[in-house]
Design a protein around this motif. Structure first.
Motif, PDB file in Angstrom:
ATOM      1  N   GLY A 239      29.969  21.449  42.284  1.00  0.00           N
ATOM      2  CA  GLY A 239      29.643  21.711  43.681  1.00  0.00           C
ATOM      3  C   GLY A 239      29.709  23.158  44.101  1.00  0.00           C
ATOM      4  O   GLY A 239      29.757  23.457  45.309  1.00  0.00           O
TER       5      GLY A 239
ATOM      6  N   ASP B 108      24.421  25.793  44.932  1.00  0.00           N
ATOM      7  CA  ASP B 108      23.477  25.039  45.740  1.00  0.00           C
ATOM      8  C   ASP B 108      22.142  25.779  45.781  1.00  0.00           C
ATOM      9  O   ASP B 108      22.046  26.956  45.423  1.00  0.00           O
ATOM     10  CB  ASP B 108      24.003  24.819  47.153  1.00  0.00           C
TER      11      ASP B 108
ATOM     12  N   ASP C   7      20.199  25.897  48.673  1.00  0.00           N
ATOM     13  CA  ASP C   7      19.791  25.956  50.074  1.00  0.00           C
ATOM     14  C   ASP C   7      18.795  27.082  50.324  1.00  0.00           C
ATOM     15  O   ASP C   7      17.807  26.916  51.041  1.00  0.00           O
ATOM     16  CB  ASP C   7      21.009  26.129  50.981  1.00  0.00           C
TER      17      ASP C   7
ATOM     18  N   SER D 264      20.238  32.037  43.117  1.00  0.00           N
ATOM     19  CA  SER D 264      21.253  31.011  43.366  1.00  0.00           C
ATOM     20  C   SER D 264      22.312  30.955  42.275  1.00  0.00           C
ATOM     21  O   SER D 264      23.291  30.217  42.415  1.00  0.00           O
ATOM     22  CB  SER D 264      20.584  29.632  43.504  1.00  0.00           C
TER      23      SER D 264
END
Length: 633
Positions: free
Chosen positions: A224, A227, A229, A354
């Motif tokens: 996690g 990401d 986004d 990212s």
């Protein structure tokens, strides 16, 4: 006789080898990934310092990628007198970050201040292109002690950048060194790179950095910490046009500042080019350095037009060439094509952006440290028994690391100097160049050729016969006629002419003189009353056990009895004891005339090496003529 059925294949240097398309793509992408963190870091630092918006930052990043691609193709593929045609990937230099921010803040910050930055960048790029032929003539000021120090400094000063990424929270992009999670990501990436290099061979080992980044990203995504986004927010297509922020403006102080930065970049590019030439095994000539600088100038000018900044060879990718062993310049050209595509595809570029900071930091630490190792290898050519070289390296490293550790220290300097000494790389480069000039160039007319650096060529030309023999007699075994014959060839135009004078003296004496010269040498194995070997040049005959020593003495006695003069063998070309014996016994079968000529050739070789040692002791720059850097003197 029938004609051959197959045409002879032209030999292709690994640098010029065009690899299959899948390998070009994979290796090229690896270069892009390794380069990306540093590439986007420069515009991020500048944008944050000048108060630009996130949309303006995206424009800077895509413009940077697009121009990096063009610059890399120019350098790797090249055209007439522009581009070195080596695997040098071009990127925005870190040496320009502090000066660019200073110029921007001096003009109020924001996008309006960028216009003065781009005006200075364009002029400095043109200046660099035009100054290339002059800079080549200054290469004598960049012997291995300077270039090796500079490359080492570049690697060491960039390590903290990788370390900062390694402890940066990928969500907030803020340093968080107390969180072990980020450090473990970096260490895990390094561990994967090392494991792949250890376990695999061939293609797999050459993409170890890329695989390490993929593995690190996979773990981060599963936990996690990665990401996409920003990928969803980015446009699919986009392009930052020339002069997107307005037409450039020109300020004389900003221009002079940027020209100084480009001269520092020229030194950095010289070091990176020499390092890459060393890695790929290709000779770097003075004209090649000129081509590098012209490409830097063209790329920097294009950068100013396309909303980017000064360009130089990216050190991470020099390290990657070393680490992977992939030498083809077409791999860098492929990377250039990929970067141009990324410049048109903000969404694709966002995927690379990212990658979590700690994962990038782990890979960057390996690459930056590899650059430092290349510098250390270059320093391996330096004579550190000469304390002047020790002072140059240690002082330059100390000052570079001081500024790198405490960058705010430059703010205490007067205006202008704070820009010049604002980074550890520029500080170390200036220190190394200045100290080399102080120790090896100032206060001396003409090259130094003897006396531990105290005797110049001009002084040799004005010496008395007695003084000349005192200084140079050892070159010809202190035989007076040989030194006199060399003395009579004054004045010497250069060091090479002085060397040739001794070579001619050895080979052109009369029969009686040549016999005197041969008999001036000691028998192999002869010792003085303290047990010291008299044939001091011959390292292979030192520290022999009793049996081996007696073998040498027996050979020398048999040789002298047969020919009437001592056995003479050039130690630098016959360093092993067993080869000395084989060489000597085989020569006993020669005729007297043949062996005399052979012996004189060995004497000439010994004189040549002794002369080299004498000049090297006086000036390590001259010694470099027997290394690759002689080609740049």
């Amino acid at each position: 006789m029938s004609a051959p059925t197959k045409s002879q294949r032209k030999r292709v240097h690994p640098v010029d080898e065009v690899l299959p398309l899948p390998k070009l793509a994979a290796y090229g992408f690896q270069h892009v990934v390794a380069f990306y963190a540093g590439a986007v870091l420069v515009p991020i630092l500048i944008a944050n310092a000048l108060g630009l918006t996130s949309e303006e930052l995206v424009m800077l990043i895509t413009a940077d990628l697009f121009t990096c691609g063009i610059a890399s193709i120019i350098q790797a593929v090249g055209f007439k007198n522009v581009g070195v045609r080596l695997p040098l990937l071009q990127g925005v230099t870190f040496a320009g970050v502090t000066p660019i921010i200073a110029i921007g803040l001096a003009h109020g910050g924001g996008t309006a201040s960028l216009l003065y930055v781009y005006g200075a960048v364009i002029v400095a790029g043109v200046f660099t292109f035009l100054i290339a032929p002059v800079f080549i003539k200054l290469l004598k000021f960049f012997p291995p002690v300077v270039t090796g120090t500079l490359i080492t400094i570049i690697g060491l000063c960039l390590v903290p950048i990788g370390a900062l990424d390694a402890v940066t929270n990928p969500a907030t992009h803020e340093p968080d060194p107390t969180n072990l999670r980020w450090v473990l990501y970096a260490l895990g990436t390094i561990a994967v790179i090392v494991a792949i290099q250890r376990i695999f061979r061939g293609f797999m080992s050459t993409i170890a950095v890329l695989l390490g980044l993929i593995a690190g990203c996979a773990v981060a995504f599963a936990l996690g910490d990665m990401d996409f986004d920003r990928v969803g927010q980015a446009s699919m297509f986009g392009f930052t046009p020339p002069f997107a922020f307005g037409m450039p403006r020109f300020d004389i102080v900003a221009i002079i500042t940027m020209i100084i930065v480009m001269m520092i970049i020229a030194v950095e590019s010289t070091g990176s080019t020499l390092a890459t030439g060393e890695i790929v095994g290709k000779r770097v000539r003075p004209s090649d350095i000129g081509n590098v600088l012209r490409a830097d100038g063209v790329a920097t000018t294009i950068g100013g037009i396309f909303n980017s900044f000064p360009y130089t060879a990216f050190s991470e990718n020099v390290g990657l060439v070393r680490l992977t062993g992939v030498k083809s310049r077409w791999v860098v050209a492929a990377a250039g094509v990929i970067m141009i595509m990324l410049g048109f595809l903000p969404k694709v570029a966002a995927i690379v952006a990212s990658i979590p900071n700690p994962v990038l930091g782990g890979a960057a630490l390996v690459l930056f440290a590899t650059v430092a190792v290349v510098g250390i290898q270059t320093l391996g050519k330096v004579d550190f028994t000469d304390h002047r070289n020790v002072i140059i390296v240690t002082t330059s490293l100390a000052l570079a690391l001081l500024v790198t550790s405490y960058p705010g220290i430059s703010s205490a300097l007067p205006a202008g100097l704070d820009i010049l000494f604002g980074s550890g790389i520029s500080t170390g480069a200036i220190a190394a160049i200045a100290l080399n000039i102080v120790f090896f160039h100032l206060g001396m007319k003409g090259p130094r050729v003897a006396g531990g650096g105290s005797i110049s060529l001009n002084e040799v030309n004005s010496m008395t016969r007695e003084r000349f023999t005192e200084v140079f007699g050892h070159v010809v075994q202190d035989v007076a006629w040989a030194a006199d014959r060399a003395f009579e060839q004054r004045p010497f135009a250069d060091t090479a002419a002085l060397r040739e004078a001794f070579q001619d003296a050895v080979l052109t004496g009369s029969t009686e003189q040549q016999e005197e010269l041969l008999n001036a040498f000691h028998d192999l194995g002869a010792e003085d009353e303290t047990g010291q070997v008299l044939a001091a040049d011959h390292v292979a005959l030192r520290n022999l056990d009793e049996d081996d020593h007696q073998d040498v003495v027996g050979l020398a006695a048999a040789y002298r009895e047969h020919f009437g003069f001592p056995l003479i063998i050039c130690a630098r070309e016959t360093e092993r004891f067993d080869r000395v014996l084989r060489n000597g016994w085989s020569r006993i079968d020669n005729s007297a005339a043949t062996e005399k000529a052979y012996a004189l050739i060995e004497v000439a070789k010994i004189a040549n090496y002794r002369f080299t040692d004498l000049v090297a002791d006086a000036n390590p720059i001259a010694a470099a003529r027997f290394g690759r850097l002689n080609e740049l003197s």
